[in-house]
Write an enzyme that holds these catalytic residues in place. Structure first.
Site, PDB file in Angstrom:
ATOM      1  N   ASN A  63      -5.499   4.090  20.288  1.00  0.00           N
ATOM      2  CA  ASN A  63      -6.795   4.119  19.611  1.00  0.00           C
ATOM      3  C   ASN A  63      -6.700   4.909  18.313  1.00  0.00           C
ATOM      4  O   ASN A  63      -5.994   5.903  18.209  1.00  0.00           O
ATOM      5  CB  ASN A  63      -7.923   4.619  20.526  1.00  0.00           C
ATOM      6  N   GLU A  65      -9.268   6.474  15.685  1.00  0.00           N
ATOM      7  CA  GLU A  65     -10.681   6.813  15.500  1.00  0.00           C
ATOM      8  C   GLU A  65     -10.999   7.119  14.043  1.00  0.00           C
ATOM      9  O   GLU A  65     -10.111   7.171  13.180  1.00  0.00           O
ATOM     10  CB  GLU A  65     -11.037   7.990  16.418  1.00  0.00           C
ATOM     11  N   CYS A  74      -9.842   0.368  19.320  1.00  0.00           N
ATOM     12  CA  CYS A  74      -9.240   0.666  20.618  1.00  0.00           C
ATOM     13  C   CYS A  74      -7.750   0.337  20.609  1.00  0.00           C
ATOM     14  O   CYS A  74      -7.263  -0.460  19.794  1.00  0.00           O
ATOM     15  CB  CYS A  74      -9.908  -0.173  21.707  1.00  0.00           C
ATOM     16  N   GLU A  76      -6.050  -1.439  22.744  1.00  0.00           N
ATOM     17  CA  GLU A  76      -5.734  -2.828  23.107  1.00  0.00           C
ATOM     18  C   GLU A  76      -5.777  -3.725  21.878  1.00  0.00           C
ATOM     19  O   GLU A  76      -4.890  -4.549  21.652  1.00  0.00           O
ATOM     20  CB  GLU A  76      -6.736  -3.340  24.148  1.00  0.00           C
ATOM     21  N   CYS A 111     -12.568  -2.051  27.234  1.00  0.00           N
ATOM     22  CA  CYS A 111     -14.000  -2.091  26.937  1.00  0.00           C
ATOM     23  C   CYS A 111     -14.438  -3.539  26.705  1.00  0.00           C
ATOM     24  O   CYS A 111     -13.617  -4.452  26.607  1.00  0.00           O
ATOM     25  CB  CYS A 111     -14.308  -1.229  25.714  1.00  0.00           C
ATOM     26  N   CYS A 114     -12.912  -5.320  23.652  1.00  0.00           N
ATOM     27  CA  CYS A 114     -11.500  -5.671  23.878  1.00  0.00           C
ATOM     28  C   CYS A 114     -11.368  -6.828  24.861  1.00  0.00           C
ATOM     29  O   CYS A 114     -10.489  -7.677  24.716  1.00  0.00           O
ATOM     30  CB  CYS A 114     -10.715  -4.457  24.358  1.00  0.00           C
TER      31      CYS A 114
HETATM   32  N1  THU Z   1     -10.784   3.244  24.059  1.00  0.00           N
HETATM   33  C1  THU Z   1      -9.672   2.469  23.995  1.00  0.00           C
HETATM   34  O1  THU Z   1      -8.852   2.594  23.085  1.00  0.00           O
HETATM   35  N2  THU Z   1      -9.474   1.552  24.971  1.00  0.00           N
HETATM   36  C2  THU Z   1     -10.236   1.437  26.084  1.00  0.00           C
HETATM   37  O2  THU Z   1      -9.947   0.619  26.939  1.00  0.00           O
HETATM   38  C3  THU Z   1     -11.404   2.315  26.263  1.00  0.00           C
HETATM   39  C4  THU Z   1     -11.798   3.106  25.070  1.00  0.00           C
HETATM   40  C5  THU Z   1     -10.957   4.292  23.058  1.00  0.00           C
HETATM   41  C6  THU Z   1     -12.052   4.091  22.052  1.00  0.00           C
HETATM   42  C7  THU Z   1     -12.313   5.520  21.628  1.00  0.00           C
HETATM   43  O3  THU Z   1     -11.364   5.886  20.648  1.00  0.00           O
HETATM   44  C8  THU Z   1     -12.035   6.343  22.868  1.00  0.00           C
HETATM   45  O4  THU Z   1     -11.229   5.517  23.695  1.00  0.00           O
HETATM   46  C9  THU Z   1     -13.265   6.790  23.629  1.00  0.00           C
HETATM   47  O5  THU Z   1     -14.093   5.718  23.909  1.00  0.00           O
END
Ligand code: THU
Length: 162
Positions: A63, A65, A74, A76, A111, A114
């Site tokens: 991820n 941010e 994310c 994925e 999520c 994704c």
């Molecule tokens: N996040 C992911 O990268 N993948 C997931 O399957 C769930 C959430 C990240 C998004 C954000 O940077 C952090 O996790 C918190 O939601």
């Protein structure tokens, strides 16, 4: 009177990563290592993903941010879009996801956005199954044999043109 219905989501549970075939163990390990490189200063939730293509390539993502929170992506989709940007003919065979800091019995699963992206990929690759491994560090691994299982009643391009 409405007609009741239900949608089954079959999965397989492995008690630990050691029960997986070696190639899948390597994928989970690569996802774990990718999580350690995540850029997640806001959530401090470090997610790693690793995919294997049908021609044997491995691509990782994590991820990324942003201070403007919705601009983040994310793990994925970072992995998926990286490989598809390089080679649009790629067929993704398996993706592993792990959040090393999450323990217990319940792995983190992709999520909603994704799920939609993974489904699009599965359709894009001619419905060749995009298999998912959701792993817990020192814990179980859950396997879904196709991404469409993540998103029952999914929206896809078939609705767009009437
Ligand atoms: N996040 C992911 O990268 N993948 C997931 O399957 C769930 C959430 C990240 C998004 C954000 O940077 C952090 O996790 C918190 O939601």
């Amino acid at each position: 009177m409405p007609t009741p219905g239900s949608i089954d989501v079959p999965y397989a549970r492995y008690a630990s990563v050691a029960e997986l075939p070696e190639a899948d163990q390597a994928l989970v390990k690569a996802a774990h290592e990718a999580a350690l490189r995540a850029y997640a200063p806001y959530s401090k939730f470090y997610v790693g993903a690793a995919l294997r293509t049908t021609d044997g390539r491995m691509v990782t993502g994590n991820n990324q941010e942003n201070a403007s929170f919705p601009a983040g992506t994310c793990a994925e989709r970072t992995a998926l879009h990286a490989v598809m940007a390089q080679d649009p003919a790629t067929v993704v065979e398996t993706m592993a996801v792990i959040v090393p800091q999450v323990t217990g019995d319940r792995p983190v699963s992709p999520c909603g956005i994704c799920r939609q992206a993974l489904l699009e990929q599965e359709l894009r690759q001619g419905r060749k199954p995009l298999r998912l491994l959701m792993a817990v560090h020192n814990g179980p691994v859950y396997e879904l044999r196709t991404a469409s299982l993540l998103l029952p009643l999914y929206f896809d391009a078939s609705f767009l043109n009437g």
